[in-house]
Write a protein that holds these residues in place. Structure first.
Motif, PDB file in Angstrom:
ATOM      1  N   TYR A 169      23.535  93.201  41.745  1.00  0.00           N
ATOM      2  CA  TYR A 169      24.083  91.924  42.216  1.00  0.00           C
ATOM      3  C   TYR A 169      22.980  91.065  42.826  1.00  0.00           C
ATOM      4  N   ASP A 170      22.190  91.679  43.714  1.00  0.00           N
ATOM      5  CA  ASP A 170      21.178  90.920  44.447  1.00  0.00           C
ATOM      6  C   ASP A 170      20.080  90.402  43.530  1.00  0.00           C
ATOM      7  N   THR A 171      19.633  91.240  42.593  1.00  0.00           N
ATOM      8  CA  THR A 171      18.517  90.815  41.738  1.00  0.00           C
ATOM      9  C   THR A 171      18.953  89.824  40.663  1.00  0.00           C
ATOM     10  N   SER A 172      20.241  89.852  40.274  1.00  0.00           N
ATOM     11  CA  SER A 172      20.694  88.993  39.176  1.00  0.00           C
ATOM     12  C   SER A 172      21.398  87.728  39.627  1.00  0.00           C
ATOM     13  N   VAL A 173      21.775  87.634  40.903  1.00  0.00           N
ATOM     14  CA  VAL A 173      22.455  86.428  41.374  1.00  0.00           C
ATOM     15  C   VAL A 173      21.570  85.200  41.184  1.00  0.00           C
ATOM     16  N   ILE A 174      20.265  85.410  41.196  1.00  0.00           N
ATOM     17  CA  ILE A 174      19.324  84.297  41.070  1.00  0.00           C
ATOM     18  C   ILE A 174      19.393  83.644  39.690  1.00  0.00           C
ATOM     19  N   SER A 175      19.871  84.402  38.666  1.00  0.00           N
ATOM     20  CA  SER A 175      19.891  83.854  37.310  1.00  0.00           C
ATOM     21  C   SER A 175      20.778  82.620  37.216  1.00  0.00           C
ATOM     22  N   GLY A 176      21.898  82.608  37.931  1.00  0.00           N
ATOM     23  CA  GLY A 176      22.778  81.459  37.895  1.00  0.00           C
ATOM     24  C   GLY A 176      22.346  80.336  38.820  1.00  0.00           C
ATOM     25  N   ALA A 177      21.543  80.688  39.826  1.00  0.00           N
ATOM     26  CA  ALA A 177      21.154  79.703  40.837  1.00  0.00           C
ATOM     27  C   ALA A 177      19.805  79.067  40.576  1.00  0.00           C
ATOM     28  N   ILE A 178      18.986  79.658  39.704  1.00  0.00           N
ATOM     29  CA  ILE A 178      17.588  79.237  39.609  1.00  0.00           C
ATOM     30  C   ILE A 178      17.433  77.800  39.134  1.00  0.00           C
ATOM     31  N   ASP A 179      18.286  77.349  38.205  1.00  0.00           N
ATOM     32  CA  ASP A 179      18.167  75.975  37.713  1.00  0.00           C
ATOM     33  C   ASP A 179      18.444  74.984  38.835  1.00  0.00           C
ATOM     34  N   SER A 180      19.486  75.254  39.644  1.00  0.00           N
ATOM     35  CA  SER A 180      19.814  74.368  40.770  1.00  0.00           C
ATOM     36  C   SER A 180      18.760  74.469  41.868  1.00  0.00           C
ATOM     37  N   LEU A 181      18.276  75.669  42.126  1.00  0.00           N
ATOM     38  CA  LEU A 181      17.216  75.839  43.130  1.00  0.00           C
ATOM     39  C   LEU A 181      15.963  75.064  42.751  1.00  0.00           C
ATOM     40  N   ARG A 182      15.622  75.094  41.489  1.00  0.00           N
ATOM     41  CA  ARG A 182      14.428  74.377  41.022  1.00  0.00           C
ATOM     42  C   ARG A 182      14.550  72.887  41.311  1.00  0.00           C
ATOM     43  N   ASP A 183      15.738  72.328  41.103  1.00  0.00           N
ATOM     44  CA  ASP A 183      15.948  70.903  41.384  1.00  0.00           C
ATOM     45  C   ASP A 183      16.039  70.627  42.889  1.00  0.00           C
ATOM     46  N   TYR A 184      16.724  71.511  43.631  1.00  0.00           N
ATOM     47  CA  TYR A 184      16.925  71.288  45.066  1.00  0.00           C
ATOM     48  C   TYR A 184      15.607  71.316  45.826  1.00  0.00           C
ATOM     49  N   PHE A 185      14.763  72.288  45.530  1.00  0.00           N
ATOM     50  CA  PHE A 185      13.495  72.418  46.241  1.00  0.00           C
ATOM     51  C   PHE A 185      12.322  71.784  45.498  1.00  0.00           C
ATOM     52  N   GLN A 186      12.593  71.142  44.346  1.00  0.00           N
ATOM     53  CA  GLN A 186      11.546  70.479  43.563  1.00  0.00           C
ATOM     54  C   GLN A 186      10.399  71.446  43.253  1.00  0.00           C
ATOM     55  N   LEU A 187      10.715  72.514  42.545  1.00  0.00           N
ATOM     56  CA  LEU A 187       9.750  73.597  42.328  1.00  0.00           C
ATOM     57  C   LEU A 187       8.935  73.383  41.058  1.00  0.00           C
ATOM     58  N   SER A 188       7.674  73.762  41.130  1.00  0.00           N
ATOM     59  CA  SER A 188       6.815  73.791  39.959  1.00  0.00           C
ATOM     60  C   SER A 188       7.115  75.063  39.155  1.00  0.00           C
TER      61      SER A 188
END
Length: 494
Positions: A36-55
C-alpha cells in the motif's frame, strides 16, 4: 486446478496448519502496508508533480525517497527483531506507517513530504524483512513455501486495494482538485490498514525461537504446542535449546560470523536474489504505470482504472505461485516466469515504440505482472527467508533486503530521467527502458538457475551444505559449518 482454499487449508496430523496460516496472515499485514505504502504514490505522482512543480529528477525523488527510508529500515531490521522481538517490531512498523500517512497528507512543502515519506520507508524496510522472518520461524518446513508466499500475496493485495482507492478518488475529480487535494486523500487512506494492523498484531504469539533465545522456554513451549502436537513440541523445544546453547558469540558480535568459510558466498547469493528482483523492472510498472499508460489510454482517469487490473492479475499470479511453489519448487517458477515477463515487456515496448493506442500496452503489462506474481514475487521472498543458515540468518536477511531497496532506489530514481530523455523519446518513444528490463529479466534468470539450488523441502539446519554445493568449485565447504545461530528458525525442524 485446486481452489485457493484447497491450496492453503491442508490438514496435517503433525501441525495445526490453519493456526499457522492464521498467525502468518496477521504478520502478512505488514506486507499489505508494504504494498500500500510503496504503490500509493503511483496515483498521486502526476498531481504531486504539478503541485510542487517538480523537475524529472525531482519527480524520481518524490517516488524513490521512500526507498532511502527502506534501506535504513532494512539495515535496522535484524537488530530490532533480535532486541525487541518480531511482534513488537512489527507493531513499531504500524506506528511509523501511521505517522508517515498523516504527515505526508498534510504537508505544504516538498521537503516535509519527503521526510514523512522516508519515515514510512523505514517502516517498509523493517516490515519487508521481519514479516517473512516471523513466518519462516513459525512455519513447518513442509508448508514453508505456502506460508511465505503469503508475504507476496499480501504485498500485491495492498497494491490492488490502493489502486482501487486511487481510482475511486480520481474517478470524477477535476485535474485542479486532484492537484490541490486529491493526492492528499490518496496518501491519507493508508491510515485504515494501519489501524487494522495495530489492532491485530498482539493477537499472534511471539516467535518461539526468540523466546528460547531470551530464556523464556515455557512461553516457547506453549506456542509450539499450539503449532503442533505436544510430543512434537517437546522435541522441537529440545532442538531449539541445543542450537541456542551452542552459540559461540553474543549477538552484538554476530558480524564476526562473516569470517567463517562459506558465509560470504551465501550472503552474496542471497543479496543477489533480492537485488535482481528489482532489475526485472517490476517497480517501474508498479510506481509509474499510470504515467506510462497515460499516453496510450487517453487520460489519467483511464490510466488509473487500467492500473487496477495490473494489481488484480498480480494477485492471480500470487495464488498460482502459492499453489505451485511447494509442489514444483522454486527454480521452475523462476524459469517460466522470467521468460513470460520478458515477452510481456517486449509487448509493452512495441506498443510504445509504434505509439499504438488501445489495450496493447496494458496487455503486455498484465502478462508481465501475472508472470512476476507467480515467480519472482513469491520466490524471492521465499528464497531470502530460506537460504541463510541460522548463524547468519538475521544479518543475512538484513543485508539482502538492504541491497534490494538500494537497487529499488536506483531503478525508481533513474526511470523518470530515462522516460523524459529527449533523445530516447525522439528515437524510441519510451520503449528503450522496456527493452532494457526485458533483457535484464533473462540475465536475472541465468544467475538464479546457475548459482541458486532448489530449496524445496530442505530444512534450514541443512541449508548451508545445499547452498555451498553451488559455489564455484563444486563441492561444499569441508571447514566447520556456519552453525552458530543468532536468530534460529522454527521452520527448519521436522
Amino acid at each position: 486446478m485446486a481452489s485457493i482454499k484447497d491450496v492453503v487449508f491442508v490438514q496435517s496430523e503433525r501441525h495445526d496448519v490453519k493456526y499457522v496460516l492464521r498467525i502468518c496472515a496477521v504478520a502478512a499485514l505488514g506486507g499489505i502496508l508494504f504494498g500500500y505504502d510503496t504503490s500509493v504514490i503511483s496515483g498521486a505522482i502526476d498531481s504531486l508533480r504539478d503541485y510542487f512543480q517538480l523537475s524529472p529528477a525531482e519527480t524520481g525523488w518524490a517516488v524513490s525517497n521512500v526507498v532511502v527510508g527502506c534501506i535504513i529500515g532494512a539495515a535496522l531490521s535484524g537488530w530490532m527483531a533480535h532486541r525487541l522481538g518480531r511482534r513488537v517490531t512489527l507493531f513499531v512498523c504500524a506506528i511509523l506507517f501511521t505517522i508517515s500517512a498523516l504527515g505526508a497528507a498534510l504537508v505544504h512543502s516538498f521537503l516535509w513530504f519527503v521526510i514523512y515519506r522516508m519515515i514510512g520507508g523505514v517502516a517498509v524496510g523493517v516490515a519487508s524483512a521481519v514479516s517473512p522472518m516471523y513466518m519462516s520461524e513459525v512455519s513447518p518446513k513442509d508448508m514453508r513455501g505456502r506460508a511465505l508466499t503469503m508475504e507476496q500475496f499480501a504485498i500485491v493485495l495492498g497494491q490492488v486495494v490502493v489502486f482501487i482507492v486511487n481510482y475511486l478518488i480520481a474517478r470524477s475529480a477535476s485535474t485542479e482538485w486532484l492537484r490541490d487535494v486529491g493526492w492528499r486523500w490518496m496518501i491519507a487512506s493508508e491510515i485504515v490498514p494501519c489501524a487494522i494492523f495495530c489492532a491485530t498484531i498482539f493477537l499472534i504469539p511471539e516467535s518461539p525461537r526468540w523466546h528460547v533465545l531470551r530464556g523464556r522456554d515455557e512461553e516457547a513451549l506453549t506456542t509450539l504446542k499450539r503449532i503442533s502436537n505436544e510430543q512434537h513440541a517437546h522435541s522441537l523445544l529440545g532442538e531449539i535449546r541445543e542450537s541456542v546453547s551452542s552459540m559461540e558469540l553474543d549477538a552484538r558480535n554476530s558480524v564476526s560470523v562473516l569470517k567463517r568459510d562459506g558465509a560470504k558466498w551465501i550472503i552474496f547469493v542471497g543479496a543477489m536474489i533480492a537485488l535482481l528482483q528489482q532489475l526485472t523492472g517490476v517497480n517501474v510498472i508498479m510506481y509509474y504505470a499510470p504515467l506510462v499508460l497515460k499516453s496510450t489510454s487517453g487520460g489519467i482517469q483511464a490510466a488509473l482504472f487500467q492500473t487496477i487490473w495490473i494489481g488484480v492479475v498480480s494477485v492471480a499470479g500470487a495464488i498460482l505461485g502459492a499453489w505451485i511453489i511447494d509442489r514444483k519448487g522454486r527454480l521452475p517458477l523462476i524459469r517460466v516466469g522470467s521468460v513470460a515477463m520478458c515477452i510481456g515487456l517486449l509487448i509493452v515496448s512495441w506498443a510504445l515504440y509504434t505509439q499504438t493506442t488501445g489495450l496493447l500496452a496494458l496487455t503486455g503489462m498484465l502478462l508481465f505482472m501475472f508472470a512476476y506474481g507467480m515467480s519472482w514475487g513469491p520466490v524471492t521472498w521465499t528464497l531470502v527467508a530460506e537460504v541463510f543458515p541460522n548463524a547468519i540468518r538475521s544479518i543475512g536477511m538484513s543485508i539482502a533486503v538492504s541491497c534490494q531497496w538500494i537497487m529499488n532506489f536506483g531503478v525508481s530514481q533513474t526511470f523518470p530521467m530515462l522516460s523524459d530523455n529527449k533523445f530516447l523519446n525522439d528515437h524510441f518513444h519510451g520503449a528503450f527502458s522496456m527493452w532494457l528490463f526485458a533483457g535484464l529479466c533473462l540475465v536475472c534468470m541465468w544467475f538464479v538457475l546457475k548459482f541458486v539450488p532448489e530449496t524445496k523441502g530442505v530444512s534450514l539446519e541443512k541449508i548451508e551444505a545445499v547452498m555451498l554445493s553451488r559455489r564455484p568449485g563444486g563441492a561444499p565447504s569441508q571447514v566447520s559449518p556456519v552453525n552458530t545461530p543468532v536468530v534460529p528458525a522454527v521452520s527448519g525442524q521436522e
